[in-house]
Write an enzyme that holds these catalytic residues in place. Structure first.
Site, mmCIF file in Angstrom:
data_model
loop_
_atom_site.group_PDB
_atom_site.id
_atom_site.type_symbol
_atom_site.label_atom_id
_atom_site.label_comp_id
_atom_site.label_asym_id
_atom_site.label_seq_id
_atom_site.Cartn_x
_atom_site.Cartn_y
_atom_site.Cartn_z
ATOM 1 N N HIS A 94 0.851 -1.197 0.000
ATOM 2 C CA HIS A 94 0.000 0.000 0.000
ATOM 3 C C HIS A 94 0.890 1.251 0.000
ATOM 4 O O HIS A 94 1.963 1.258 0.611
ATOM 5 C CB HIS A 94 -0.916 -0.006 1.227
ATOM 6 C CG HIS A 94 -1.942 1.072 1.175
ATOM 7 N ND1 HIS A 94 -1.670 2.373 1.554
ATOM 8 C CD2 HIS A 94 -3.224 1.070 0.742
ATOM 9 C CE1 HIS A 94 -2.753 3.112 1.375
ATOM 10 N NE2 HIS A 94 -3.715 2.339 0.879
ATOM 11 N N GLU A 166 -4.150 1.852 -7.191
ATOM 12 C CA GLU A 166 -4.554 2.941 -6.306
ATOM 13 C C GLU A 166 -3.618 4.130 -6.526
ATOM 14 O O GLU A 166 -2.552 4.207 -5.890
ATOM 15 C CB GLU A 166 -4.465 2.498 -4.847
ATOM 16 C CG GLU A 166 -5.327 1.299 -4.523
ATOM 17 C CD GLU A 166 -5.597 1.197 -3.038
ATOM 18 O OE1 GLU A 166 -6.760 1.256 -2.661
ATOM 19 O OE2 GLU A 166 -4.635 1.097 -2.255
#
Ligand code: PEP
Length: 258
Positions: A94, A166
């Site tokens: 992430h 993302e």
């Protein structure tokens, strides 16, 4: 099947985690036909697992784990430990981990390898920062991150991986919502180069400021198998609404394919 999932990041006590599960169980029929997942903080994985009736189809993940099987790594947990706690999925790379905790493509690749070896599904997160997007470099940046992230697993294991695109500029309180047209070229590239049609990953998800208002349009972007949601899904009613939107998109996709 459409994937809809949320990571709670560093949020929710055990009581809050259990209340979320109870809310989801009350709306359990919404989960039919959707591959739903929740990624609690490590402290709540086992509580979520224990609270969830075994016939409710919800995948549970972890937000991170170390690549080593055991050892002197204070503050870390292993893939085996998160699996033991109830996770079948593990988020890797992430942007907050890359930015705040020094994760690199090398450590990401080690974690993807360790997750696959432990029988977990790596949820490999990739995405370009704003300056790369401003310079038009997002396709190469994201393709490079995926290639390096998958570099330590065999081609025949790629189907065990889920990708989440993302863009860093779209994530979190300081992010701005991406328009479908802005993500479409990247989603098309990911599905063409790394997707199922190439014997590749199981699914390609989109994440970054997703909410109930933009979810259907983002799910309509070709190559998008689901959504990975932060803030807008921490309230269980909102999560259920996103799951319903995912189910409708999946049903519409099946009709289109006929
Ligand atoms: C994320 O951090 O992965 C994310 C998608 O967050 P948000 O939806 O809150 O932008």
């Amino acid at each position: 099947m459409t994937w809809i999932g949320t990571s709670w990041k560093m949020n929710k006590t055990l009581a809050e985690a259990r209340a979320f599960v109870d809310g989801l169980v009350a709306a359990r029929s919404a989960l039919d036909g959707v591959r739903a997942f929740v990624i609690p903080p490590h402290t709540a994985i086992a509580a979520v697992r224990e609270r969830l009736p075994s016939d409710v189809p919800l995948l549970i993940g972890a937000q991170n784990a170390h690549w080593a099987p055991a050892g002197a790594y204070t503050g870390e947990v292993s893939m085996e430990m998160i699996a033991d706690a109830g996770a079948t999925l593990v988020e890797i790379g992430h942007s907050e981990r890359r930015e705040c905790f020094g994760e690199t493509d090398d450590t990401v690749a080690l974690k993807v390898e360790a997750a696959v070896a432990a029988g977990l599904t790596p949820l490999l997160c990739v995405g370009e920062p704003a300056e790369v997007r401003a310079a038009g470099g997002e396709i190469d940046w994201v393709a490079g991150q995926v290639s390096r992230g998958l570099s330590r697993i065999a081609a025949h294991d790629r189907h065990r991986v889920v990708l989440a695109y993302e863009p860093v500029w779209a994530i979190g309180d300081l992010g701005r919502e991406a328009l479908p047209d802005e993500i479409a070229p990247v989603m098309a590239m990911l599905s063409a180069r790394f997707g199922e049609a190439r014997n590749g990953v199981a699914a390609v998800l989109y994440g970054g400021s997703v909410n109930r208002l933009n979810a259907a349009a983002l799910l309509g972007v070709p190559g998008t198998d689901g959504l990975f949601v932060g803030r807008a899904a921490w309230d269980v009613a909102e999560f259920v609404e996103l799951v319903r939107i995912g189910a409708r998109a999946g049903a519409a996709g099946r009709l289109d394919a006929r």
